[in-house]
Design a protein around this motif. Structure first.
Motif, PDB file in Angstrom:
ATOM      1  N   PHE A  85       0.859  -1.179   0.000  1.00 51.84           N
ATOM      2  CA  PHE A  85       0.000   0.000   0.000  1.00 51.84           C
ATOM      3  C   PHE A  85       0.899   1.234   0.000  1.00 51.84           C
ATOM      4  O   PHE A  85       1.728   1.410   0.895  1.00 51.84           O
ATOM      5  CB  PHE A  85      -0.929   0.050   1.212  1.00 51.84           C
ATOM      6  CG  PHE A  85      -1.832   1.254   1.210  1.00 51.84           C
ATOM      7  CD1 PHE A  85      -2.985   1.270   0.442  1.00 51.84           C
ATOM      8  CD2 PHE A  85      -1.514   2.389   1.944  1.00 51.84           C
ATOM      9  CE1 PHE A  85      -3.801   2.390   0.407  1.00 51.84           C
ATOM     10  CE2 PHE A  85      -2.327   3.506   1.926  1.00 51.84           C
ATOM     11  CZ  PHE A  85      -3.479   3.506   1.150  1.00 51.84           C
ATOM     12  N   TYR A  86       0.738   2.063  -1.026  1.00 53.92           N
ATOM     13  CA  TYR A  86       1.488   3.314  -1.134  1.00 53.92           C
ATOM     14  C   TYR A  86       0.491   4.464  -1.102  1.00 53.92           C
ATOM     15  O   TYR A  86      -0.595   4.374  -1.667  1.00 53.92           O
ATOM     16  CB  TYR A  86       2.267   3.381  -2.454  1.00 53.92           C
ATOM     17  CG  TYR A  86       3.512   2.525  -2.526  1.00 53.92           C
ATOM     18  CD1 TYR A  86       3.770   1.530  -1.602  1.00 53.92           C
ATOM     19  CD2 TYR A  86       4.447   2.709  -3.537  1.00 53.92           C
ATOM     20  CE1 TYR A  86       4.909   0.745  -1.683  1.00 53.92           C
ATOM     21  CE2 TYR A  86       5.601   1.936  -3.633  1.00 53.92           C
ATOM     22  CZ  TYR A  86       5.820   0.956  -2.700  1.00 53.92           C
ATOM     23  OH  TYR A  86       6.949   0.180  -2.786  1.00 53.92           O
ATOM     24  N   HIS A  87       0.901   5.549  -0.452  1.00 56.71           N
ATOM     25  CA  HIS A  87       0.018   6.715  -0.416  1.00 56.71           C
ATOM     26  C   HIS A  87       0.752   7.955  -0.907  1.00 56.71           C
ATOM     27  O   HIS A  87       1.916   8.182  -0.577  1.00 56.71           O
ATOM     28  CB  HIS A  87      -0.515   6.975   1.001  1.00 56.71           C
ATOM     29  CG  HIS A  87      -1.581   8.013   1.019  1.00 56.71           C
ATOM     30  ND1 HIS A  87      -1.355   9.318   1.401  1.00 56.71           N
ATOM     31  CD2 HIS A  87      -2.894   7.956   0.656  1.00 56.71           C
ATOM     32  CE1 HIS A  87      -2.471  10.006   1.287  1.00 56.71           C
ATOM     33  NE2 HIS A  87      -3.421   9.216   0.839  1.00 56.71           N
ATOM     34  N   PHE A  88       0.026   8.742  -1.724  1.00 56.34           N
ATOM     35  CA  PHE A  88       0.587   9.940  -2.334  1.00 56.34           C
ATOM     36  C   PHE A  88      -0.265  11.163  -2.005  1.00 56.34           C
ATOM     37  O   PHE A  88      -1.489  11.073  -1.870  1.00 56.34           O
ATOM     38  CB  PHE A  88       0.654   9.785  -3.860  1.00 56.34           C
ATOM     39  CG  PHE A  88       1.638   8.750  -4.321  1.00 56.34           C
ATOM     40  CD1 PHE A  88       2.897   9.120  -4.768  1.00 56.34           C
ATOM     41  CD2 PHE A  88       1.304   7.404  -4.312  1.00 56.34           C
ATOM     42  CE1 PHE A  88       3.808   8.178  -5.191  1.00 56.34           C
ATOM     43  CE2 PHE A  88       2.214   6.443  -4.729  1.00 56.34           C
ATOM     44  CZ  PHE A  88       3.468   6.822  -5.174  1.00 56.34           C
ATOM     45  N   LEU A  89       0.408  12.304  -1.897  1.00 49.76           N
ATOM     46  CA  LEU A  89      -0.261  13.583  -1.681  1.00 49.76           C
ATOM     47  C   LEU A  89      -0.302  14.346  -3.001  1.00 49.76           C
ATOM     48  O   LEU A  89       0.673  14.342  -3.757  1.00 49.76           O
ATOM     49  CB  LEU A  89       0.482  14.403  -0.624  1.00 49.76           C
ATOM     50  CG  LEU A  89       0.633  13.717   0.742  1.00 49.76           C
ATOM     51  CD1 LEU A  89       1.494  14.576   1.668  1.00 49.76           C
ATOM     52  CD2 LEU A  89      -0.729  13.446   1.366  1.00 49.76           C
ATOM     53  N   LEU A 142      -2.209  19.740 -14.326  1.00 51.74           N
ATOM     54  CA  LEU A 142      -3.257  19.564 -13.333  1.00 51.74           C
ATOM     55  C   LEU A 142      -2.733  19.431 -11.908  1.00 51.74           C
ATOM     56  O   LEU A 142      -3.321  19.967 -10.973  1.00 51.74           O
ATOM     57  CB  LEU A 142      -4.104  18.324 -13.671  1.00 51.74           C
ATOM     58  CG  LEU A 142      -4.878  18.367 -14.979  1.00 51.74           C
ATOM     59  CD1 LEU A 142      -5.642  17.071 -15.179  1.00 51.74           C
ATOM     60  CD2 LEU A 142      -5.837  19.559 -15.000  1.00 51.74           C
ATOM     61  N   MET A 143      -1.636  18.714 -11.746  1.00 49.96           N
ATOM     62  CA  MET A 143      -1.193  18.405 -10.379  1.00 49.96           C
ATOM     63  C   MET A 143       0.254  17.972 -10.330  1.00 49.96           C
ATOM     64  O   MET A 143       0.851  17.560 -11.336  1.00 49.96           O
ATOM     65  CB  MET A 143      -2.071  17.294  -9.795  1.00 49.96           C
ATOM     66  CG  MET A 143      -2.029  16.011 -10.597  1.00 49.96           C
ATOM     67  SD  MET A 143      -3.204  14.733  -9.990  1.00 49.96           S
ATOM     68  CE  MET A 143      -4.802  15.499 -10.302  1.00 49.96           C
ATOM     69  N   LYS A 144       0.803  18.084  -9.129  1.00 50.10           N
ATOM     70  CA  LYS A 144       2.092  17.498  -8.797  1.00 50.10           C
ATOM     71  C   LYS A 144       1.836  16.473  -7.700  1.00 50.10           C
ATOM     72  O   LYS A 144       0.933  16.651  -6.878  1.00 50.10           O
ATOM     73  CB  LYS A 144       3.084  18.555  -8.327  1.00 50.10           C
ATOM     74  CG  LYS A 144       3.456  19.568  -9.391  1.00 50.10           C
ATOM     75  CD  LYS A 144       4.462  20.580  -8.858  1.00 50.10           C
ATOM     76  CE  LYS A 144       4.832  21.588  -9.933  1.00 50.10           C
ATOM     77  NZ  LYS A 144       5.800  22.610  -9.423  1.00 50.10           N
ATOM     78  N   ILE A 145       2.619  15.413  -7.689  1.00 43.50           N
ATOM     79  CA  ILE A 145       2.359  14.314  -6.760  1.00 43.50           C
ATOM     80  C   ILE A 145       3.624  13.969  -5.989  1.00 43.50           C
ATOM     81  O   ILE A 145       4.715  13.885  -6.559  1.00 43.50           O
ATOM     82  CB  ILE A 145       1.852  13.072  -7.526  1.00 43.50           C
ATOM     83  CG1 ILE A 145       0.561  13.420  -8.281  1.00 43.50           C
ATOM     84  CG2 ILE A 145       1.607  11.906  -6.575  1.00 43.50           C
ATOM     85  CD1 ILE A 145       0.061  12.320  -9.174  1.00 43.50           C
ATOM     86  N   GLU A 146       3.446  13.764  -4.690  1.00 43.68           N
ATOM     87  CA  GLU A 146       4.571  13.423  -3.819  1.00 43.68           C
ATOM     88  C   GLU A 146       4.204  12.204  -2.979  1.00 43.68           C
ATOM     89  O   GLU A 146       3.115  12.139  -2.405  1.00 43.68           O
ATOM     90  CB  GLU A 146       4.913  14.592  -2.904  1.00 43.68           C
ATOM     91  CG  GLU A 146       6.076  14.322  -1.962  1.00 43.68           C
ATOM     92  CD  GLU A 146       6.360  15.498  -1.050  1.00 43.68           C
ATOM     93  OE1 GLU A 146       7.247  15.372  -0.180  1.00 43.68           O
ATOM     94  OE2 GLU A 146       5.686  16.534  -1.194  1.00 43.68           O
ATOM     95  N   GLN A 147       5.113  11.232  -2.914  1.00 41.47           N
ATOM     96  CA  GLN A 147       4.839  10.036  -2.123  1.00 41.47           C
ATOM     97  C   GLN A 147       4.949  10.351  -0.637  1.00 41.47           C
ATOM     98  O   GLN A 147       5.917  10.944  -0.175  1.00 41.47           O
ATOM     99  CB  GLN A 147       5.817   8.914  -2.477  1.00 41.47           C
ATOM    100  CG  GLN A 147       5.525   7.615  -1.738  1.00 41.47           C
ATOM    101  CD  GLN A 147       6.348   6.450  -2.264  1.00 41.47           C
ATOM    102  OE1 GLN A 147       6.664   6.371  -3.442  1.00 41.47           O
ATOM    103  NE2 GLN A 147       6.705   5.538  -1.375  1.00 41.47           N
ATOM    104  N   GLU A 148       3.924   9.948   0.112  1.00 44.60           N
ATOM    105  CA  GLU A 148       3.932  10.132   1.558  1.00 44.60           C
ATOM    106  C   GLU A 148       4.567   8.936   2.249  1.00 44.60           C
ATOM    107  O   GLU A 148       5.399   9.081   3.136  1.00 44.60           O
ATOM    108  CB  GLU A 148       2.507  10.336   2.079  1.00 44.60           C
ATOM    109  CG  GLU A 148       2.449  10.573   3.576  1.00 44.60           C
ATOM    110  CD  GLU A 148       1.030  10.705   4.106  1.00 44.60           C
ATOM    111  OE1 GLU A 148       0.859  11.358   5.151  1.00 44.60           O
ATOM    112  OE2 GLU A 148       0.107  10.134   3.496  1.00 44.60           O
ATOM    113  N   PHE A 149       4.159   7.726   1.849  1.00 44.41           N
ATOM    114  CA  PHE A 149       4.768   6.510   2.405  1.00 44.41           C
ATOM    115  C   PHE A 149       4.423   5.320   1.516  1.00 44.41           C
ATOM    116  O   PHE A 149       3.536   5.378   0.666  1.00 44.41           O
ATOM    117  CB  PHE A 149       4.288   6.247   3.842  1.00 44.41           C
ATOM    118  CG  PHE A 149       2.814   5.928   3.958  1.00 44.41           C
ATOM    119  CD1 PHE A 149       2.345   4.632   3.763  1.00 44.41           C
ATOM    120  CD2 PHE A 149       1.899   6.918   4.285  1.00 44.41           C
ATOM    121  CE1 PHE A 149       0.992   4.324   3.877  1.00 44.41           C
ATOM    122  CE2 PHE A 149       0.539   6.627   4.396  1.00 44.41           C
ATOM    123  CZ  PHE A 149       0.093   5.329   4.195  1.00 44.41           C
ATOM    124  N   GLY A 150       5.161   4.246   1.728  1.00 42.49           N
ATOM    125  CA  GLY A 150       4.891   2.992   1.044  1.00 42.49           C
ATOM    126  C   GLY A 150       5.155   1.858   2.007  1.00 42.49           C
ATOM    127  O   GLY A 150       6.140   1.878   2.759  1.00 42.49           O
TER     128      GLY A 150
END
Length: 238
Positions: free
Chosen positions: A185-189, A223-231
């Motif tokens: 499970f990976y989460h991105f902001l 539209l957006m920029k994406i940064e990984q919060e955790f994996g």
């Protein structure tokens, strides 16, 4: 596949009516070449041979629509089935999905048969009754061709409750499959750029077909920029 236009051709235009679709940040990640360096156990020296959005896995028993994986990454000896989540609600659990319909029982048996063949277990319908039906056929989709199966759920801007929900579901399926399938499970902001903010405002004000503007935004990558919060590798947490 390495061009935005090739990806967009796969989808029906109506898939982009809403600017909140998880497909949008998933394509953005792909365009950032994120998946070329994704940290998955056992893949450090492997090179992907195929990327397929909306990868279809046909049912093996009964009658039904194929399972459509958001993105399937295929290697010589590995498959990664990727499921993206942003604003989607919780999916129907197996118990409710079955509804005592004989054909649905056959379809589910087919998915479990595919998983069982891969992990050499005898998982029964009763074992998965309280898991989301979608999770079962997503895991089954990764189990093919004698390759090592990986399933990666990617969340975008989820609240803590939904993060916990997806992680808990993956923990349960990890235990059921005796950790023989790698689950992540990976989460991105999401940092919303002005165009994305405008589109969301339009949607929230009642407009219900923003597909042209969304598609143009994907093409222009504005539209957006994406940064990984955790994996997290779920097998290690179960």
């Amino acid at each position: 596949m390495n061009k935005v236009e090739e990806i967009l051709k796969i989808f029906n235009k109506k898939e982009f009516k809403s600017p909140f679709r998880s497909t949008i940040p998933l394509i953005t990640l792909f365009n950032q070449n994120y998946f070329e360096s994704i940290e998955i156990e056992g893949l450090r020296n492997e090179i992907a041979i195929k990327y397929t959005f909306e990868h279809k896995t046909p049912v093996l028993k009964g009658r039904g629509f194929p399972s459509c994986t958001d993105l399937m990454i295929e290697f010589d000896n590995h498959n990664i089935a990727i499921e993206a989540k942003r604003t989607e609600p919780k999916y129907e659990i197996v118990e409710k999905w079955l509804k005592d319909i004989p054909n649905r029982k056959l379809v589910l048996e087919g998915w479990l048969g595919k998983i069982n063949s891969h992990v050499q277990l005898e998982i029964k319908i009763n074992d998965v009754m309280y898991l989301p039906y979608q999770l079962i056929h997503r895991v089954a989709s990764a189990c093919s061709d004698g390759k090592k199966a990986h399933v990666l759920y990617i969340g975008f801007d989820l609240d803590d409750k939904m993060k916990e929900y997806y992680i808990d579901c993956l923990k349960i399926i990890s235990k059921i499959t005796k950790q023989k399938i790698d689950l992540y499970f990976y989460h991105f902001l999401i940092e919303k750029l002005n165009e994305q903010k405008k589109l969301e405002e339009c949607w929230n004000s009642g407009e219900r077909d923003l597909s042209e503007s969304v598609i143009n935004g994907i093409r222009k990558n504005n539209l957006m920029k994406i940064e990984q919060e955790f994996g997290k590798k779920i097998n290690n947490l179960a």
